[in-house]
Design a protein around this motif. Structure first.
Motif, PDB file in Angstrom:
ATOM      1  N   GLY A   3       0.787  -1.119   0.023  1.00 52.50           N
ATOM      2  CA  GLY A   3       0.038   0.012   0.059  1.00 52.50           C
ATOM      3  C   GLY A   3       0.953   1.230   0.022  1.00 52.50           C
ATOM      4  N   PRO A   4       0.217   2.316  -0.183  1.00 58.40           N
ATOM      5  CA  PRO A   4       0.896   3.564  -0.044  1.00 58.40           C
ATOM      6  C   PRO A   4       1.564   3.896   1.149  1.00 58.40           C
ATOM      7  N   LEU A  65       7.083  13.882   1.095  1.00 61.62           N
ATOM      8  CA  LEU A  65       5.693  13.908   1.366  1.00 61.62           C
ATOM      9  C   LEU A  65       5.056  12.544   0.714  1.00 61.62           C
ATOM     10  N   PRO A  66       3.660  12.189   1.345  1.00 65.89           N
ATOM     11  CA  PRO A  66       3.161  11.311   0.869  1.00 65.89           C
ATOM     12  C   PRO A  66       2.505  11.865  -0.733  1.00 65.89           C
ATOM     13  N   PRO A  67       2.379  10.858  -1.564  1.00 64.24           N
ATOM     14  CA  PRO A  67       1.947  10.905  -2.638  1.00 64.24           C
ATOM     15  C   PRO A  67       0.608  12.096  -2.945  1.00 64.24           C
ATOM     16  N   ALA A  69      -0.064  14.377  -0.937  1.00 63.91           N
ATOM     17  CA  ALA A  69       0.133  15.716  -0.328  1.00 63.91           C
ATOM     18  C   ALA A  69       1.116  16.392  -1.385  1.00 63.91           C
ATOM     19  N   ARG A  70       1.743  15.646  -2.143  1.00 64.63           N
ATOM     20  CA  ARG A  70       2.622  16.285  -3.113  1.00 64.63           C
ATOM     21  C   ARG A  70       2.048  17.471  -3.928  1.00 64.63           C
ATOM     22  N   LYS A  71       1.006  17.096  -4.599  1.00 64.37           N
ATOM     23  CA  LYS A  71       0.298  18.119  -5.633  1.00 64.37           C
ATOM     24  C   LYS A  71       0.132  19.539  -4.740  1.00 64.37           C
ATOM     25  N   GLU A  72      -0.499  19.264  -3.618  1.00 64.51           N
ATOM     26  CA  GLU A  72      -0.915  20.848  -3.123  1.00 64.51           C
ATOM     27  C   GLU A  72       0.534  21.332  -2.661  1.00 64.51           C
ATOM     28  N   ALA A  73       1.274  20.795  -2.161  1.00 63.04           N
ATOM     29  CA  ALA A  73       2.590  21.518  -1.858  1.00 63.04           C
ATOM     30  C   ALA A  73       3.260  22.126  -2.793  1.00 63.04           C
ATOM     31  N   GLY A  74       3.237  21.246  -4.061  1.00 63.72           N
ATOM     32  CA  GLY A  74       3.808  21.536  -5.143  1.00 63.72           C
ATOM     33  C   GLY A  74       3.408  23.001  -5.758  1.00 63.72           C
ATOM     34  N   GLN A  75       2.085  23.071  -5.770  1.00 63.25           N
ATOM     35  CA  GLN A  75       1.406  24.057  -6.186  1.00 63.25           C
ATOM     36  C   GLN A  75       1.484  25.449  -5.293  1.00 63.25           C
ATOM     37  N   ARG A  76       1.720  25.024  -3.954  1.00 65.58           N
ATOM     38  CA  ARG A  76       1.960  26.079  -3.319  1.00 65.58           C
ATOM     39  C   ARG A  76       3.151  26.846  -3.115  1.00 65.58           C
ATOM     40  N   ILE A  77       4.390  25.919  -3.639  1.00 67.62           N
ATOM     41  CA  ILE A  77       5.671  26.521  -3.630  1.00 67.62           C
ATOM     42  C   ILE A  77       5.687  27.140  -5.149  1.00 67.62           C
TER      43      ILE A  77
END
Length: 370
Positions: A3-4, A65-67, A69-77
């Motif tokens: 699992g993830p 980060l967990p998969p 959470a990565r999208k949201e963090a990338g957009q924020r950065i």
């Protein structure tokens, strides 16, 4: 199938916290806003948008980060870095404009201040007259010819039918170049160009030759060791003394006024036969001072005429020396001093003034020229 992986250390990715990212952006904007020079802005760019800036380092932690959470963090950065870069671009324009304005202000010239301008130059009177005389012949379709000032003896004397024992070849008249056996001299007249033009251009020939010549003369009010002559040469079929007279009359009227007359007196020149001295009627008194002590003329010394130059029909020996058949072609030649012509026209009393380089003299002569 596994699992993830949801396990991660929150401390490891603390820089990705929204509050931390907002703090990085706030610090960057403050530094950018405080930069007032290009150098300061460059340093702010390095500190807050470079590879080692807090936002760049936070971007590297996204992989931890967990998969989900990565999208949201990338957009924020990404949004944060774009905001910083936009601020840098805007500030760059402001700083560049401010620096340009400061430079222009520092280099400003007060156009209302009084200034001292340098004196304006003036064309030398001899150069000015050469141009005028050349224009007279150019209007008649003549060509302009020139030759070297360091001349061969053959061109300066032999080709012009000057005998080997002629006084003009002596050291008291001619400036020879060492060693004398080389047969080189500073030309004593512009006549050598006659031979050069006949040999190179052929016939029919209509040329005028202005130039500098050299004589072993004293340096005084009426003589210079370096002066200027204007030579004219025509060789064609059917040329006579009458053509010469008409040409000189036309030149005299152009130089001294439409009411000016010329006369010819018999003379001798080795390169012309028959030969003559040409005089121009005094353009000041027009001959009225002759025999009239109550109205003397300083220009012509109350003689009514002023000696201008020499002329004549080209000697057949000169034509033969240049390969021209004198039974088919004939011609005429003339020459006069340009420096003396300037004196005649302006009343300048001393030839030495022409070589002193005083701009005030040139201005006064050109202002008083006819």
């Amino acid at each position: 199938m596994s699992g993830p992986n949801d396990n991660f250390d929150p401390k490891q990715v603390a820089s990705l916290d929204p509050a931390a990212i907002d703090g990085f952006v706030a610090d960057a904007l403050a530094a950018i806003g405080a930069a007032t020079t290009t150098a300061e802005l460059k340093q702010a760019r390095h500190d807050h948008a470079g590879d080692t800036s807090p936002l760049a380092l936070a971007n590297r932690e996204i992989g931890a980060l967990p998969p989900q959470a990565r999208k949201e963090a990338g957009q924020r950065i990404g949004k944060a870095r774009a905001q910083v870069n936009q601020a840098l671009g805007a500030r760059q324009d402001e700083v560049a404009a401010a620096e340009l304005e400061a430079a222009l202000l520092a280099e400003r010239v007060d156009m209302t201040l009084p200034v001292t301008t340098g004196p304006r130059g003036a064309l030398h009177p001899i150069t000015n007259l050469i141009d005028e005389m050349i224009d007279v012949f150019a209007d008649m379709g003549w060509e302009i010819a020139d030759g070297p000032q360091l001349e061969a003896e053959w061109y300066n004397f032999d080709a012009l039918n000057v005998p080997e024992d002629h006084p003009a070849r002596a050291l008291q008249d001619t400036l020879w170049i060492d060693p004398p056996s080389a047969g080189k001299l500073l030309r004593t007249q512009t006549s050598p160009v006659q031979a050069r033009a006949l040999l190179t251009r052929g016939v029919p020939l209509y040329v005028v030759v202005p130039g500098k010549v050299f004589r072993a003369d004293e340096y005084d009010a009426t003589h210079l060791p370096v002066f200027h002559q204007l030579e004219g040469l025509v060789v064609d079929k059917g040329i006579s003394m009458a053509d010469l007279r008409g040409t000189l009359d036309h030149l005299a009227k152009a130089m001294f006024g439409s009411d000016t007359a010329t006369r010819m007196r018999p003379h001798y020149f080795p390169f012309t036969e028959p030969s003559a001295e040409v005089d121009v009627q005094c353009f000041v008194c027009h001959g009225e001072s002759v025999g009239n002590p109550d109205a003397p003329c300083r220009t012509c010394r109350s003689e009514g005429w002023i000696e201008w130059g020499g002329c004549g029909v080209v000697n057949p020996r000169v034509l033969r020396a240049c390969g021209i058949d004198p039974d088919v072609y004939s011609g005429f030649a003339f020459g006069m001093g340009i420096d003396r012509t300037v004196m005649f026209r302006t009343g300048a009393p001393d030839l030495r003034d022409f070589v002193e380089g005083d701009i005030r003299f040139s201005r006064s002569i050109l202002g008083g020229a006819r």
